[in-house]
Design a protein around this motif. Structure first.
Motif, PDB file in Angstrom:
ATOM      1  N   LYS A  34       0.828  -1.211   0.000  1.00 31.20           N
ATOM      2  CA  LYS A  34       0.000   0.000   0.000  1.00 31.20           C
ATOM      3  C   LYS A  34       0.862   1.261   0.000  1.00 31.20           C
ATOM      4  O   LYS A  34       0.577   2.232  -0.703  1.00 31.20           O
ATOM      5  CB  LYS A  34      -0.932  -0.009   1.209  1.00 31.20           C
ATOM      6  N   GLU A  35       1.934   1.241   0.776  1.00 25.71           N
ATOM      7  CA  GLU A  35       2.778   2.423   0.917  1.00 25.71           C
ATOM      8  C   GLU A  35       3.756   2.615  -0.236  1.00 25.71           C
ATOM      9  O   GLU A  35       4.218   3.749  -0.462  1.00 25.71           O
ATOM     10  CB  GLU A  35       3.565   2.337   2.226  1.00 25.71           C
ATOM     11  N   ASN A  36       4.068   1.551  -0.986  1.00 16.86           N
ATOM     12  CA  ASN A  36       5.144   1.639  -1.970  1.00 16.86           C
ATOM     13  C   ASN A  36       4.739   1.424  -3.421  1.00 16.86           C
ATOM     14  O   ASN A  36       5.494   1.800  -4.321  1.00 16.86           O
ATOM     15  CB  ASN A  36       6.247   0.634  -1.612  1.00 16.86           C
ATOM     16  N   GLN A  37       3.564   0.854  -3.689  1.00 15.77           N
ATOM     17  CA  GLN A  37       3.242   0.472  -5.053  1.00 15.77           C
ATOM     18  C   GLN A  37       3.088   1.659  -5.999  1.00 15.77           C
ATOM     19  O   GLN A  37       3.233   1.505  -7.222  1.00 15.77           O
ATOM     20  CB  GLN A  37       1.985  -0.391  -5.092  1.00 15.77           C
ATOM     21  N   SER A  38       2.835   2.844  -5.475  1.00 10.10           N
ATOM     22  CA  SER A  38       2.708   4.011  -6.352  1.00 10.10           C
ATOM     23  C   SER A  38       4.010   4.303  -7.092  1.00 10.10           C
ATOM     24  O   SER A  38       4.010   4.922  -8.158  1.00 10.10           O
ATOM     25  CB  SER A  38       2.282   5.244  -5.549  1.00 10.10           C
ATOM     26  N   GLY A  39       5.139   3.848  -6.532  1.00  8.04           N
ATOM     27  CA  GLY A  39       6.424   4.042  -7.181  1.00  8.04           C
ATOM     28  C   GLY A  39       6.834   2.900  -8.092  1.00  8.04           C
ATOM     29  O   GLY A  39       7.908   2.957  -8.709  1.00  8.04           O
ATOM     30  N   TRP A  40       6.011   1.854  -8.183  1.00 10.92           N
ATOM     31  CA  TRP A  40       6.313   0.727  -9.053  1.00 10.92           C
ATOM     32  C   TRP A  40       5.892   1.044 -10.491  1.00 10.92           C
ATOM     33  O   TRP A  40       5.016   1.874 -10.728  1.00 10.92           O
ATOM     34  CB  TRP A  40       5.594  -0.529  -8.565  1.00 10.92           C
ATOM     35  N   LYS A  41       6.494   0.363 -11.428  1.00 13.60           N
ATOM     36  CA  LYS A  41       6.196   0.599 -12.844  1.00 13.60           C
ATOM     37  C   LYS A  41       4.742   0.289 -13.162  1.00 13.60           C
ATOM     38  O   LYS A  41       4.085   0.995 -13.938  1.00 13.60           O
ATOM     39  CB  LYS A  41       7.132  -0.248 -13.709  1.00 13.60           C
ATOM     40  N   GLN A  43       1.041  -0.852 -11.113  1.00 15.89           N
ATOM     41  CA  GLN A  43       0.363  -1.087  -9.838  1.00 15.89           C
ATOM     42  C   GLN A  43      -0.430  -2.387  -9.944  1.00 15.89           C
ATOM     43  O   GLN A  43      -1.322  -2.504 -10.790  1.00 15.89           O
ATOM     44  CB  GLN A  43      -0.564   0.075  -9.490  1.00 15.89           C
ATOM     45  N   GLU A 164       9.057  -3.936  -8.311  1.00 14.58           N
ATOM     46  CA  GLU A 164       9.229  -2.515  -8.616  1.00 14.58           C
ATOM     47  C   GLU A 164       9.209  -2.236 -10.109  1.00 14.58           C
ATOM     48  O   GLU A 164       8.755  -1.165 -10.546  1.00 14.58           O
ATOM     49  CB  GLU A 164      10.535  -2.012  -8.002  1.00 14.58           C
TER      50      GLU A 164
END
Length: 307
Positions: A34-41, A43, A164
């Motif tokens: 939830k906290e990190n997926q916005s930065g993944w290529k 979602q 990521e």
């Protein structure tokens, strides 16, 4: 060598999740995603619920290949009086520090081994059924990381790093692997019937042996107690050779992983164990070379693109 931040791995190694009680790891992963997926290529679709117990799946794009990483660890269950029963196959030596919690509060006790009988040493009786695990002591040097539960928090770490940049694929976080398995059958059924995904990589940790050593790259296992389909293994080896990423070939007659459950499933699954080698297996002092971790992440990213 790829520069890696191991702070996430350190946190993973602290999570209390022995086989059969993986809910804390599921909660940790859901929060991390939830906290990190916005930065993944890409979602992913996050798939979990009662029908998956404490397991978790991430679906990226149009998947063709799944990464399986088990989230449970070895440990001990308190029996009667001061007796302990192993969870999985932990190394047990007098003096090892164990931690857990029962209704009376947090526990930090000492393991006592006496001719194969296992006991705890603590200032009070511990509630029967309480799970105890090795106390986390994460150590990092220029070349190595060392901790309890690198098997398989390192496999989970690998999967999260691959996530990521992953565009198409499944990441499957399974339970119970250290104590005989049991979750892979229904996870595999779901991914086969839902998306037709029939090939898998097992993101787990293997052993240092006379043929697999520190610092020479991730190990591609050609067989252990189970034997994967040779044409699929050859495809993985060919991709690894073309990539230039350091790797080693492993051939063993013992040991197992989530792959054995995939091979027993009523679907034509292909699978291959691909993992960094460690020494001091199933102890508080498991140790892995950083170069092998870097090559594991690099090879998984390449394989998920090309398979």
């Amino acid at each position: 060598m790829q520069k890696l931040d191991f702070s996430l791995l350190k946190e993973l190694c602290k999570v209390h999740a022995p086989s059969g009680n993986e809910v804390a790891m599921k909660d940790f992963l859901l929060n991390y995603i939830k906290e990190n997926q916005s930065g993944w290529k890409v979602q992913p679709e996050v798939i979990h619920g009662p029908e998956f117990q404490d397991c978790l799946m991430l679906k990226f794009g149009e998947p063709k290949t799944a990464i399986f990483a088990h989230v449970d660890s070895i440990g001990f269950t308190v029996r009667y009086h001061d007796q302990l029963v192993p969870i999985g196959g932990p190394k047990a030596e007098t003096g090892y520090k164990l931690v857990g919690e029962d209704k009376l509060g947090p526990i930090e006790c000492e393991l006592v081994e006496n001719d194969g009988d296992l006991h705890y040493k603590f200032g009070r009786a511990i509630e029967r059924g309480t799970e105890l695990v090795f106390k986390s002591d994460f150590r990092e040097t220029e070349d190595f990381v060392q901790s309890c539960y690198l098997d398989n928090r390192l496999g989970v770490f690998n999967a999260l790093k691959v996530a990521e940049t992953l565009e198409n694929g499944l990441i499957v976080f399974s339970c119970w692997e250290e104590h005989g398995g049991g979750s892979v059958a229904y996870l595999a059924k779901y991914m086969a019937e839902k998306w037709g995904v029939m090939q898998s990589l097992i993101s787990d940790i293997t052993w240092i042996t006379e043929g697999v050593v520190h610092g020479e790259g991730v190990a591609i296992s050609m067989r252990d107690r189970s034997i994967p389909r040779r044409s699929f293994v050859n495809k993985i080896i060919n991709i690894a050779e073309e990539s230039g990423i350091p790797f080693q070939l492993e051939v063993e007659g013992a040991g197992g992983s989530d792959g054995k459950e995939l091979q027993s499933a009523p679907y034509p699954f292909d699978w291959c164990f691909v993992g960094a080698p460690e020494d001091n297996v199933h102890s508080p002092d498991e140790i892995v070379h950083k170069a092998d971790i870097a090559s594991m992440i690099q090879l998984y990213s390449t394989l998920m693109q090309k398979l």
